[in-house]
Design an enzyme around this catalytic site. Structure first.
Site, PDB file in Angstrom:
ATOM      1  N   SER A 139       7.379  35.163  31.228  1.00 11.81           N
ATOM      2  CA  SER A 139       6.401  36.279  31.193  1.00 11.81           C
ATOM      3  C   SER A 139       6.701  37.310  32.439  1.00 11.81           C
ATOM      4  O   SER A 139       7.247  36.761  33.497  1.00 11.81           O
ATOM      5  CB  SER A 139       5.260  35.926  31.246  1.00 11.81           C
ATOM      6  OG  SER A 139       4.397  37.308  31.674  1.00 11.81           O
ATOM      7  N   TYR A 152      -1.522  30.759  35.490  1.00 11.93           N
ATOM      8  CA  TYR A 152      -0.406  31.267  34.551  1.00 11.93           C
ATOM      9  C   TYR A 152       0.863  31.802  35.021  1.00 11.93           C
ATOM     10  O   TYR A 152       1.933  31.115  34.694  1.00 11.93           O
ATOM     11  CB  TYR A 152      -0.890  32.118  33.644  1.00 11.93           C
ATOM     12  CG  TYR A 152      -0.086  32.729  32.562  1.00 11.93           C
ATOM     13  CD1 TYR A 152       0.373  31.925  31.249  1.00 11.93           C
ATOM     14  CD2 TYR A 152       0.216  34.117  32.418  1.00 11.93           C
ATOM     15  CE1 TYR A 152       1.109  32.574  30.573  1.00 11.93           C
ATOM     16  CE2 TYR A 152       1.115  34.759  31.569  1.00 11.93           C
ATOM     17  CZ  TYR A 152       1.413  33.804  30.516  1.00 11.93           C
ATOM     18  OH  TYR A 152       2.407  34.367  29.516  1.00 11.93           O
TER      19      TYR A 152
HETATM   20  N1  LIG Z   1       1.357  38.392  24.143  1.00  9.90           N
HETATM   21  C1  LIG Z   1       2.018  38.637  25.198  1.00  9.90           C
HETATM   22  O1  LIG Z   1       1.344  39.757  25.661  1.00  9.90           O
HETATM   23  C2  LIG Z   1       2.836  37.798  25.966  1.00  9.90           C
HETATM   24  C3  LIG Z   1       3.426  38.420  27.239  1.00  9.90           C
HETATM   25  C4  LIG Z   1       4.056  37.733  27.956  1.00  9.90           C
HETATM   26  C5  LIG Z   1       4.547  36.273  27.636  1.00  9.90           C
HETATM   27  N2  LIG Z   1       4.088  35.614  26.571  1.00  9.90           N
HETATM   28  C6  LIG Z   1       4.267  34.220  25.930  1.00  9.90           C
HETATM   29  O2  LIG Z   1       4.926  34.447  24.831  1.00  9.90           O
HETATM   30  C7  LIG Z   1       4.589  33.007  24.206  1.00  9.90           C
HETATM   31  C8  LIG Z   1       3.826  33.194  22.858  1.00  9.90           C
HETATM   32  O3  LIG Z   1       2.582  34.062  23.279  1.00  9.90           O
HETATM   33  P1  LIG Z   1       1.839  34.713  21.953  1.00  9.90           P
HETATM   34  O4  LIG Z   1       1.304  35.963  22.507  1.00  9.90           O
HETATM   35  O5  LIG Z   1       2.717  34.674  20.625  1.00  9.90           O
HETATM   36  O6  LIG Z   1       0.737  33.719  21.779  1.00  9.90           O
HETATM   37  P2  LIG Z   1      -0.029  33.279  20.765  1.00  9.90           P
HETATM   38  O7  LIG Z   1      -0.344  34.516  19.576  1.00  9.90           O
HETATM   39  O8  LIG Z   1      -1.487  32.955  21.331  1.00  9.90           O
HETATM   40  O9  LIG Z   1       0.376  32.109  19.973  1.00  9.90           O
HETATM   41  C9  LIG Z   1       0.655  30.776  20.588  1.00  9.90           C
HETATM   42  C10 LIG Z   1       1.237  29.755  19.664  1.00  9.90           C
HETATM   43  O10 LIG Z   1       1.499  28.735  20.556  1.00  9.90           O
HETATM   44  C11 LIG Z   1       0.810  27.689  19.682  1.00  9.90           C
HETATM   45  N3  LIG Z   1       0.230  26.914  20.695  1.00  9.90           N
HETATM   46  C12 LIG Z   1      -0.906  26.923  21.616  1.00  9.90           C
HETATM   47  N4  LIG Z   1      -1.219  25.960  22.451  1.00  9.90           N
HETATM   48  C13 LIG Z   1      -0.414  24.920  21.830  1.00  9.90           C
HETATM   49  C14 LIG Z   1      -0.772  23.612  22.025  1.00  9.90           C
HETATM   50  N5  LIG Z   1      -1.253  22.908  23.113  1.00  9.90           N
HETATM   51  N6  LIG Z   1       0.162  22.775  21.398  1.00  9.90           N
HETATM   52  C15 LIG Z   1       0.965  23.425  20.694  1.00  9.90           C
HETATM   53  N7  LIG Z   1       0.933  24.684  20.226  1.00  9.90           N
HETATM   54  C16 LIG Z   1       0.280  25.514  20.944  1.00  9.90           C
HETATM   55  C17 LIG Z   1      -0.318  28.565  18.890  1.00  9.90           C
HETATM   56  O11 LIG Z   1      -0.803  27.683  17.533  1.00  9.90           O
HETATM   57  P3  LIG Z   1      -2.215  26.572  17.848  1.00  9.90           P
HETATM   58  O12 LIG Z   1      -3.092  27.151  18.754  1.00  9.90           O
HETATM   59  O13 LIG Z   1      -2.272  26.721  16.376  1.00  9.90           O
HETATM   60  O14 LIG Z   1      -1.763  25.364  18.534  1.00  9.90           O
HETATM   61  C18 LIG Z   1       0.446  29.579  18.663  1.00  9.90           C
HETATM   62  O15 LIG Z   1       1.643  29.238  17.396  1.00  9.90           O
HETATM   63  C19 LIG Z   1       3.758  32.433  25.234  1.00  9.90           C
HETATM   64  O16 LIG Z   1       4.628  31.508  26.040  1.00  9.90           O
HETATM   65  C20 LIG Z   1       3.119  33.670  26.144  1.00  9.90           C
HETATM   66  O17 LIG Z   1       2.939  32.936  27.478  1.00  9.90           O
HETATM   67  C21 LIG Z   1       3.251  36.483  25.709  1.00  9.90           C
END
Ligand SMILES: NC(=O)c1ccc[n+]([C@@H]2O[C@H](COP(=O)([O-])OP(=O)(O)OC[C@H]3O[C@@H](n4cnc5c(N)ncnc54)[C@H](OP(=O)(O)O)[C@@H]3O)[C@@H](O)[C@H]2O)c1
Length: 262
Positions: A139, A152
């Protein structure tokens, strides 16, 4: 551009929705056999994956178990995408250093760092045997510990450092390790009614929709908008391919221009 990924295998973590689902879909469209993992298996993941594994990836056992499942389904792993991260918004306090408890810090490090390290270590023998690649989703917060819950940014910074170490240690044996660092991406984190966006909106005393509309100006986004999951997935697919064969130990920012340093 032909990425030459047909017939390759991948394990994508956090693949039930958001960025992870987009990555699983992009890789599958390129002919990759994908095993996707998350706690909840969604119909969208089932549709795209060769197998979907329900697992808590914040634990060492969960991380090792998912790699075992992927190896038995796929016969080996060419591409490991450590996408899982963030944290359950309902368990996160938006507090400063003094008011954030140890439990939150540990939970964030378990999910964003230790689980990723365990997954990677378990997959390493197969990745090395197959000249594979590891792509982890970090991130811009790894460089910008301002917005979001304490712990985080710190865990993501450690993930970037771990990835560089891994690249240095195993790059000479043919393993390619890179990170992708998104700025805000349109997923449940921002748009979900129980996500971080809704929580930040409430903390600022404004409505969720108003908060989302103000984000580009608030975060000083040069492009004027946040990214889409597909834009992150396209880069991951490129990094997974031989088209980026000499890209080692790098971090790629996709943030619409939030970071103002050259
Ligand atoms: N969206 C943003 O703005 C952003 C920005 C920078 C970086 N990121 C990074 O990108 C990645 C994905 O983000 P996203 O926005 O796609 O998040 P998201 O929509 O919240 O999706 C998270 C995914 O991870 C799974 N997950 C969460 N906790 C888990 C656990 N304990 N065990 C197994 N699976 C788990 C969730 O499914 P379940 O809840 O069903 O387990 C879901 O499939 C993350 O690493 C995040 O830090 C996101």
């Amino acid at each position: 551009m032909d990425l030459g990924l047909t017939g390759k295998t991948a394990l994508v973590t956090g693949a039930s929705r958001g960025i992870g689902l987009a990555i699983a879909q992009e890789l599958a469209a390129e002919g990759v056999r994908v095993v996707g993992a998350a706690r909840t298996i969604t119909p969208a993941l089932e549709k795209v994956a060769a197998a979907a594994v329900s697992v808590d990836l914040s634990t060492t056992e969960g991380a090792r178990g998912v790699v075992e499942s992927a190896l038995s389904e796929l016969g080996g792993i060419d591409i490991l995408v450590n996408n899982v991260g963030g944290g359950d918004a309902d368990r996160l306090e938006l507090a400063g250093v003094l008011d954030t408890d140890d439990e939150q810090l540990r939970n964030l490090f378990d999910l964003n760092l230790f689980g990723v390290i365990s997954t990677t270590r378990a997959a390493l023998p197969s990745l090395l045997e197959r000249g594979g690649t590891v792509i982890s989703i970090s991130s811009i917060n790894s460089r910008l510990p301002a917005v979001g819950p304490t712990g985080y940014s710190e865990a993501k910074a450690a993930l970037a450092s771990f990835s560089k170490r891994l690249s240095e240690e195993f790059g000479p044996q043919g393993l390619r390790v890179n990170t992708v660092s998104p700025g805000p991406v349109a997923t449940d984190i921002w748009h979900g009614e129980n996500g971080l966006g809704a929580k930040l909106a409430k903390a600022n005393g404004i409505g969720h929709e108003q908060f989302l509309a103000a984000m580009p100006a608030q975060f000083n986004i040069t492009s004027g908008r946040i990214s889409t999951p597909g834009e992150i997935a396209a880069l991951v697919a490129f990094l997974a391919s031989e088209r980026s064969a000499n890209t080692h130990g790098a971090d790629f920012v996709v943030d619409g221009g939030i970071l103002k340093i050259a």
